[in-house]
Design an enzyme around this catalytic site. Structure first.
Site, PDB file in Angstrom:
ATOM      1  N   ARG A   1       0.845  -1.212   0.000  1.00  0.00           N
ATOM      2  CA  ARG A   1       0.000   0.000   0.000  1.00  0.00           C
ATOM      3  C   ARG A   1       0.874   1.253   0.000  1.00  0.00           C
ATOM      4  O   ARG A   1       0.540   2.249  -0.621  1.00  0.00           O
ATOM      5  CB  ARG A   1      -0.939  -0.023   1.210  1.00  0.00           C
TER       6      ARG A   1
ATOM      7  N   LYS B   1      -2.650   6.501   1.508  1.00  0.00           N
ATOM      8  CA  LYS B   1      -2.455   6.947   2.891  1.00  0.00           C
ATOM      9  C   LYS B   1      -1.521   8.163   2.882  1.00  0.00           C
ATOM     10  O   LYS B   1      -0.342   8.072   3.230  1.00  0.00           O
ATOM     11  CB  LYS B   1      -1.915   5.785   3.723  1.00  0.00           C
TER      12      LYS B   1
ATOM     13  N   GLU C   1     -16.172   6.306   4.836  1.00  0.00           N
ATOM     14  CA  GLU C   1     -15.445   5.754   5.990  1.00  0.00           C
ATOM     15  C   GLU C   1     -15.353   6.826   7.058  1.00  0.00           C
ATOM     16  O   GLU C   1     -15.995   7.869   6.951  1.00  0.00           O
ATOM     17  CB  GLU C   1     -14.059   5.261   5.555  1.00  0.00           C
TER      18      GLU C   1
END
Ligand code: PLP
Ligand code: COI
Length: 341
Positions: free
Chosen positions: A82, A184, A220
């Site tokens: 990721r 992220k 989210e």
């Protein structure tokens, strides 16, 4: 090895300096070998890319002490991948995935005295991150970068641990369609600061963000994905290209199907449906699975049948199975547990 004298049960989710951290620098097109250092501070030029244009990404994973006394970490290869994806999207040179895992292992080993004992309720949070370090004044990617990994012992992300929380539907957006919600990047969290301070001031624990384009679908929270349970015990979790692909959520989908025999739907979830679910939880490395008891939406309340006293029964099963795997009480799927020592 003797553990540090820390009140593990009461540390909360905060930063405690540990002994060593890993640092590697990228210059002239290559990453150096990297070293462990005792220096927790970073000296940067005033015009560094990270300071001017927020060119920074990070990861979060944990080290656990298992029932039989080993120190392990959970699926670090997925965090490594990721971070490669995040780096590519912010035009940063990816830190090689195999070296990411080695750096995590080395840093945890060097701070083994800070890995909370089995059963203490605490874990060692691991924070890999990287940022543009040389001066950039025109808007462009930096040429030099630093990759670092530090660790800090942590307790539950939400006060009260497994106690259900109350969240609000935010008036702010976290991520734009075709933007950076799926990586992220530090900038996504900067975006959420006004919203979380506002929610806390109003007495809520977290925000539920809706999709920015239509404000009809569940995305989210600021730091976790959603898991819902239907009244007939099906797991439903939002699918969206602007949410972070949570490693905890992906793991829970497998746990639900393969360990608990539950049906799982990963799909768009309309906010209008939420009132019909039986249970709701937030899932992530920091959040683990935090049950949501109530959602506040502009004067209306959704109160889940699982209530405000304890997790719902399916959420509890997911929680027990996931943490059982992480702490070595339940056999893990092949490749999920990386033994550090
Ligand atoms: N969503 C956001 C915005 C997060 O910051 C996190 C935490 O990493 C998650 C979801 C959960 O992801 P993971 O389960 O990989 O920790
Ligand atoms: C994590 O769960 O690792 C995160 O990065 C979430 C953050 C809000 C602490």
């Amino acid at each position: 090895m003797e553990k540090k004298n820390i009140d593990w049960a009461n540390i909360g989710f905060g930063y405690h300096t540990t002994d060593k951290r890993f640092v590697s620098n990228y210059k002239n097109g290559a990453w150096d070998d990297g070293v462990l250092t005792e220096d927790a501070n970073i000296v940067l030029n005033e015009c560094a890319g990270v300071l001017q244009y927020a060119q920074t990404i990070f990861e979060g994973l944990k080290a656990y002490t298992t029932e039989d006394g080993h120190i392990v970490t959970f699926r670090p290869d997925l965090n490594a991948q990721r971070m490669v994806d995040s780096a590519k999207f912010l035009e940063m040179p990816p830190f090689p995935a195999d070296r990411f895992v080695e750096a995590v292992v080395e840093t945890v080993k060097a701070n083994a005295a800070y890995v909370p004992p089995y059963g203490s309720g605490a874990t060692l949070y691991i924070r890999p991150y990287m940022f543009g370090s040389n001066p950039v004044i025109g808007v462009k990617p930096a040429d030099e970068y630093q990759f670092r990994v530090f660790t800090t012992p942590v307790g539950p992300y939400f006060k009260g641990g497994a106690q259900p929380i109350t969240i609000k539907v935010s008036d702010y957006d976290r991520a734009a369609p075709h933007g950076t919600g799926h990586i992220k990047a530090g900038l996504n969290y900067a975006m959420s600061l006004h919203a979380i301070v506002t929610a806390h001031a109003e007495g809520f624990d977290e925000n539920m963000y809706l999709d920015a384009a239509t404000r009809t679908k569940v995305e989210e929270t600021g730091g976790a994905n959603f898991i819902f349970v239907t009244k007939d015990n099906k797991i439903v979790t939002p699918h969206s290209s602007s949410i972070l692909p949570s490693i905890t959520r992906r793991s829970l989908i497998h746990v639900a199907k393969e360990y608990l025999g539950l049906e799982v739907e990963e799909r768009e979830v309309y906010f209008d449906e939420v009132k019909d679910f039986a249970e709701c939880g937030l899932c992530g490395t920091a959040a683990v699975i935090s049950p949501v008891g109530k959602i506040y939406d502009h004067g209306n309340e959704i109160c889940f049948p699982s209530g405000m006293d304890a997790m719902g029964p399916i959420t509890q099963k997911l929680y027990d199975t996931l943490t059982g795997i992480q702490m070595g009480r339940i056999k893990a799927p092949e490749g999920w547990i990386k033994v550090i020592e």
